[in-house]
Design a protein around this motif. Structure first.
Motif, PDB file in Angstrom:
ATOM      1  N   GLN A 106      29.988  99.635  64.905  1.00  0.00           N
ATOM      2  CA  GLN A 106      30.327 101.062  64.853  1.00  0.00           C
ATOM      3  C   GLN A 106      30.169 101.590  63.422  1.00  0.00           C
ATOM      4  OE1 GLN A 106      32.098  98.692  66.435  1.00  0.00           O
ATOM      5  NE2 GLN A 106      32.052  99.375  68.553  1.00  0.00           N
ATOM      6  N   ASP A 148      20.938  88.382  68.741  1.00  0.00           N
ATOM      7  CA  ASP A 148      22.345  88.181  68.375  1.00  0.00           C
ATOM      8  C   ASP A 148      22.471  87.553  66.993  1.00  0.00           C
ATOM      9  OD1 ASP A 148      23.401  89.300  70.658  1.00  0.00           O
ATOM     10  OD2 ASP A 148      23.360  87.424  71.778  1.00  0.00           O
ATOM     11  N   THR A 192      17.044  98.511  78.803  1.00  0.00           N
ATOM     12  CA  THR A 192      17.954  97.361  78.787  1.00  0.00           C
ATOM     13  C   THR A 192      18.296  96.959  77.354  1.00  0.00           C
ATOM     14  OG1 THR A 192      17.121  96.554  80.893  1.00  0.00           O
ATOM     15  CG2 THR A 192      18.220  94.943  79.495  1.00  0.00           C
ATOM     16  N   MET A 219      20.691  99.454  76.052  1.00  0.00           N
ATOM     17  CA  MET A 219      22.024  99.278  76.654  1.00  0.00           C
ATOM     18  C   MET A 219      22.757  98.075  76.075  1.00  0.00           C
ATOM     19  SD  MET A 219      21.042 100.174  80.590  1.00  0.00           S
ATOM     20  CE  MET A 219      22.563  99.517  81.266  1.00  0.00           C
ATOM     21  N   ARG A 220      22.013  97.003  75.833  1.00  0.00           N
ATOM     22  CA  ARG A 220      22.650  95.816  75.223  1.00  0.00           C
ATOM     23  C   ARG A 220      23.223  96.150  73.852  1.00  0.00           C
ATOM     24  NH1 ARG A 220      21.674  91.262  78.133  1.00  0.00           N
ATOM     25  NH2 ARG A 220      19.616  91.080  79.064  1.00  0.00           N
ATOM     26  N   LEU A 280      24.040  99.119  72.813  1.00  0.00           N
ATOM     27  CA  LEU A 280      25.144 100.063  73.012  1.00  0.00           C
ATOM     28  C   LEU A 280      26.421  99.316  73.388  1.00  0.00           C
ATOM     29  CD1 LEU A 280      26.053 103.037  73.183  1.00  0.00           C
ATOM     30  CD2 LEU A 280      25.333 103.006  75.594  1.00  0.00           C
ATOM     31  N   GLU A 281      26.287  98.302  74.249  1.00  0.00           N
ATOM     32  CA  GLU A 281      27.460  97.493  74.630  1.00  0.00           C
ATOM     33  C   GLU A 281      28.111  96.874  73.398  1.00  0.00           C
ATOM     34  OE1 GLU A 281      26.372  95.855  79.129  1.00  0.00           O
ATOM     35  OE2 GLU A 281      26.281  94.487  77.443  1.00  0.00           O
ATOM     36  N   ARG A 282      27.272  96.498  72.446  1.00  0.00           N
ATOM     37  CA  ARG A 282      27.802  95.863  71.232  1.00  0.00           C
ATOM     38  C   ARG A 282      28.343  96.897  70.248  1.00  0.00           C
ATOM     39  NH1 ARG A 282      25.745  90.354  68.488  1.00  0.00           N
ATOM     40  NH2 ARG A 282      26.664  90.630  66.443  1.00  0.00           N
ATOM     41  N   GLY A 283      27.966  98.163  70.429  1.00  0.00           N
ATOM     42  CA  GLY A 283      28.517  99.211  69.576  1.00  0.00           C
ATOM     43  C   GLY A 283      27.503  99.936  68.705  1.00  0.00           C
ATOM     44  N   THR A 295      25.091 102.679  68.223  1.00  0.00           N
ATOM     45  CA  THR A 295      24.742 103.964  68.834  1.00  0.00           C
ATOM     46  C   THR A 295      23.579 104.653  68.131  1.00  0.00           C
ATOM     47  OG1 THR A 295      26.453 104.985  67.482  1.00  0.00           O
ATOM     48  CG2 THR A 295      27.050 104.414  69.752  1.00  0.00           C
ATOM     49  N   LEU A 349      21.135 108.003  78.534  1.00  0.00           N
ATOM     50  CA  LEU A 349      21.866 107.344  77.434  1.00  0.00           C
ATOM     51  C   LEU A 349      22.100 108.327  76.283  1.00  0.00           C
ATOM     52  CD1 LEU A 349      19.684 104.080  77.365  1.00  0.00           C
ATOM     53  CD2 LEU A 349      22.000 104.310  78.307  1.00  0.00           C
TER      54      LEU A 349
END
Ligand code: 3PG
Length: 213
Positions: A4, A99, A120, A123-124, A126-129, A131, A154
């Motif tokens: 973030q 990762d 995808t 989105m991956r 975004l899931e981790r933060g 943006t 999105l």
């Protein structure tokens, strides 16, 4: 640094100018002049790709230039992250995101603008933060229409499209609501760098800096 926090910094950097120059520099002795020329033209955020043997020296030189904010592009490995940070890079850019690379940037406090090419991947991240993401390679992946379509479901993600972007098509991207800025190499052509035409590069930067968003 959290994803973030990295995204907040990436957003700030992307909003400083409509274009982030993507720089492939062989000769570190030209680095400071090149950075000064781009900053003078109104493009303060500079991405030095780790694609030349001298890239870390180039980052070291450019990091001394007043008004410039120097980052490292083509980050692929944790070692790249450590080297870039040690050379003075204050942000990173990558063509994709693993990762291992994300872990390294977070651990080394290097804000990363991570690359994506598909929903995808976006989105991956975004899931981790994350943006704020780089759409790469932008033109080859369908250009502005593709980015608009990928971004539609999105809206919480903002992008810096890079790859095949030029003065001709930059507006197609910059007019999208999910695009903060674009990245591109056209503002620092190899021929002008080789000949040391710094006024020419300042003129290209000034033209790019005026692009509306
Ligand atoms: C690159 O791959 O070097 C960057 O995406 C810049 O691409 P460009 O040269 O098409 O601007």
């Amino acid at each position: 640094m959290t994803p973030q926090e990295a995204s907040i910094r990436s957003r700030e950097l992307c909003l400083l100018a409509p274009v982030i120059p993507v720089l492939v520099v062989d000769d570190a002795s030209k680095a400071a002049d090149l950075a000064r020329a781009l900053v003078k033209g109104g493009l303060p955020v500079l991405e030095v790709t780790l694609r030349t043997a001298s890239a870390l020296d180039v980052i070291r030189e450019m990091a001394t230039v007043a008004g410039g904010i120097v980052g490292a592009g083509t980050l692929l490995t944790p070692k790249d992250v450590e080297n870039a940070k040690a050379a003075g890079a204050t942000f990173g850019v990558s063509p994709g995101a693993t990762d291992l690379l994300l872990d390294a940037c977070e651990a080394n406090e290097l804000p990363l603008l991570p690359g994506i090419a598909t929903s995808t991947e976006a989105m991956r991240l975004l899931e981790r933060g994350y943006t704020v993401q780089k759409f790469f390679p932008a033109e080859a992946n369908g250009g502005a229409p593709a980015l608009k379509a990928i971004g539609a479901p999105l809206p919480q993600i903002s992008f810096c499209p890079t790859g095949g972007v030029s003065l001709k098509n930059a507006n197609d991207y910059l007019s999208l609501s999910n695009t903060l800025c674009v990245g591109g190499s056209w503002v620092a052509p190899a021929s002008l760098v080789a000949s040391g035409d710094w006024d020419g590069i300042t003129a290209l930067a000034a033209e790019a800096a005026k692009l509306p968003r």
